[in-house]
Design an enzyme around this catalytic site. Sequence first.
Site, PDB file in Angstrom:
ATOM      1  N   SER A  28     -40.771  12.024 -11.251  1.00 27.65           N
ATOM      2  CA  SER A  28     -42.215  11.962 -10.989  1.00 27.65           C
ATOM      3  C   SER A  28     -42.560  11.387  -9.627  1.00 27.65           C
ATOM      4  O   SER A  28     -43.712  11.490  -9.195  1.00 27.65           O
ATOM      5  CB  SER A  28     -42.904  11.139 -12.082  1.00 27.65           C
TER       6      SER A  28
ATOM      7  N   GLU B 221       0.792  -1.220   0.000  1.00 24.08           N
ATOM      8  CA  GLU B 221       0.000   0.000   0.000  1.00 24.08           C
ATOM      9  C   GLU B 221       0.832   1.283   0.000  1.00 24.08           C
ATOM     10  O   GLU B 221       0.409   2.287  -0.546  1.00 24.08           O
ATOM     11  CB  GLU B 221      -0.955   0.006   1.198  1.00 24.08           C
TER      12      GLU B 221
END
Length: 754
Positions: free
Chosen positions: A407, A137
Site C-alpha cells: 500500500s 579459510e
Amino acid sequence: MRLPSLKTLKTRLSRASLAFDAWMNSSLYEGGHSTTEAYERFQARMQVFSFRGWKRVALDLTSEGVTVGVAGAMVLLFLAQPAFNLTSDNWLKAQDLAVTFLDRYGTEVGRRGIKHDDSLKFDDFPELMIKALLSTEDRRFYEHYGIDPIGTARALVSNSSGKGGTQGGSTLTQQLAKNLFLSNERSLERKVNEAFLAFWLESHLTKNQILKLYLDRAYMGGGTFGAVAAADYYFGKRLQDVTLAEAAMLAGLFKAPTKYSPNVNLPAARGRAVDVLHNMVEAGFVTEGQIQTALRNPATPVTRTRDITADYYLDWAFNEVRRMADAGKLRSDRVLTVKTPLDLSIQRSADQAVEGMLRRLGDQYDVDEAGVVILDPDGALRAMVGGADYGESQFNRATDALRQPGSSFKPYVYAAALAAGLYKPDSPVVDSPVCVGNWCPQNYGRSYSGRQPLWLAVAKSVNTIPIKITTAIGKGMGITHEWNAAKAGRAKIIQLAKAMGVTTPLTDTPSLPIGATEVTVMDQAAGFAVFANGGRLAKPYAAVEVKNSSGETIYRHADEPPVQVLSSQVTADMNYMLNKVVEEGTARKAQIEGVKVAGKTGTTNGYRDAWFVGYTGNYVGAVWYGNDDHSPTNKMTGGSLPAMTWHEIMAPAHQGIELKPMPGLNDRKGSPQVAQAETAAAAASAGGRLSRRSFEVLSGLNGLFRSVEAERSATTQGTTQGPARQGSLGPQKVPGLAPVDVAEGARAAGFGTP
C-alpha cells in the site's frame, strides 16, 4: 497458325502425366534400391568395429560419456556467460579511485578505493598472517584451481558430524570473486557465478596475486577493509609487527567480522583466535609448542569507542563518485575527497533503531532484515541502513533489493487522480467489491465500509478505492471500456511514478495500484520527497563537493533548475491525506509530538514485506522489513516495526532544529471550516458507520467550506471580478451528488442546527 483442338490438348496432357508418374515410380524404386545396397555395404564395413562382451560395454559407456560431456559443456558454457559478462578489460582497475569521505560537518568518516588497500606489497606480508589465514579459510589454496572438491567434502563431513562448529566449503578464490564481482545475496545463481568467476580469476592471476587481493579487500569489521587497515585499527600497529596471537585474531575476522570483532565481543574474538591457532597446528604450519605462548597471552585490542561506520552509505556514495568519474565529471583526478550530507547522529539513530528492533522483536515477527533511507526533501542522503549486519552481508537492501511496496505505492495512484482533476481529498468514494477482469482485490479486513471521503479511504488503506480510481483515470482520458480504461490509468500512474523519481522499471499488472510491482527503498524515499518539498523532483545524492589531491574543488552539487512534477495544490492535498494516515490511520506509531508527520504504510501478500514511508517538512524516510529469501513474516504490518523504527529515527532528529512546515498542510489546517468538517467526519466515523446520506452531507460541508475559503482568498488577493459571494448555508451543488441542504443535513447527521 492453327491451334490444336481441345481434345488434342487433353490427350497430350494425359500422356505427359503418365510419363511423369512412370518417371517418379522408377526414380523412387531405383533410389530405394541404391539406398538399400549402400546401407548393406555400410553394415558390412562396420562389422569390423563390432564388439562383444566387455569391449561392447566399454564402447557404449565411452559413447554415452562423449554425448553427456558435449551436452554438459554446452550447459556450462550457457551458465558461464552471465558470470563472464561481469568482467571487463579493466576489471582489476575498477576500484582505482582513492576516495576519502567527509560528513556534512567536514569530519572524515571513511575511505573507499585503493588508498587503504594496496599499501603493502605481498612480499612484506608477515608469514604468520598468511599461514593463519590459509589454515582457517583454505588449506589447499595452492593445490586447487579455484574450486576445491576435497575441501568441500571435508567441510560436509565435519559439519554433518556436529563437531567443532561449521566449516565453509568456499575457497579463497571463490570468496574473492564474490567480493570483487558479486553481492552476498544467498541464491543458486550467485553460487554458480561465483564458481565460474573463481576459475576465471585462477586463469588470469597467479596464486600470490589472488591471495594479496583477498588480504587487501576483505571486510574486517569496524569499517576497515584489508588486513593492513585492520592491524592498525584493532592493535594500533603495522601488520608486519603483529604477534602470533594477534595474527590469529585477525585471521578469525575473515569468517564473521562483526561477530568476532574484539571491540564488540572480546571473548568471542579470543575463542575464535584459539580455533585459528589449533588450525595452524593441524595444517602443519606451526607446532603445538609454538602456540602455547599465544594461548597463555591472548591478543588485546587497543581501547576504542565503537565508531559509527556508515558502511552501506559509503558503498553507495563510492559508486556514485565512480559513476561521476566514468561520466567525465571529475576530470582525470583519481585521489579525491568527497564531502557528503551524511549526518552521523541520524545514522547512529538509524543503526540503533534497526538493531534494537530486530533484537527485541525480530523473533516475534520472524523477520531478519531491514533497509532504511533518510533524505532531505531535496534528495540529500542523510543516512542509510542496508541490512542487519554489514559484516555478515554487504548486500545493500536499501538500494539493490527489489521488493513489493504494498500500500505504500498507493500515493502515486492518488497523486495521479488529483493531478487529473478527478478527485479532491473530500470527494466521496465507495468501498465496495470491484474486479478487473478475473482479479478481485480484497481489503485487509476482508470487509467493505461503503461511502466515505477519499482522505478516509487513504487513512484506512482501503484496497478497492485505488483500483476504482485507476479505472476512473482511464475513463477521464475518454476510454469507455473498463479493461482498457484500467490499463490506460495504470500507464498514467507508472508515468507519474517515474517522473517522481522511481527508477526501477514498473511491471504493468492489474494489481499495480495496490503495490504488486517491485521497487527499492531508495525509490520510495525519492518519490515521497516530492510531496515533502512542494512537488519538485528530488534525485538522491551523496556528493555535495569533490576536491582533488591538491585541494582544488572540481565538482559541486549545484541546485539544478527545479523540475516541477506535481502542482502545489496536488502536493498540499496529498500532504493533507497522508498526514491523516499518521494521525488517524494505519501509521499512528510514527507520530512525533509537536511535529506534523505524513506518510503511508505498506504490507504485501503473505506478510513478506512491511513498509513505512514518511516525511516531515525537514526529512523524508523510507523503512522496509522482510527476509532475504522472501519467506513470510509473522503477520508484521507496515504500522508495526517499520513505523516504530521510523519514529525512533526521526524523533531525535527533529530535536533542537528549526521545524519546517509541510507544504500546504499548515494553511489547510489553519482553516476553521475545514477543521469543523473533519471533526464532524471523525466523530461520525468513531460512532459507527455513516449512512450514505450522512456522507453526502459531510461531503457537502467540506465542498462548501472549500469554496468559501477559496473565494475569500481570491478576494484578499484582488483577483475576483465583482463582489465576493458570502457563504450562504442554502442548498449547495456537490459534483456527482444531488443538491444537499447543509442545515438539514447537519441536523440529520447529529450536529444540530448551525
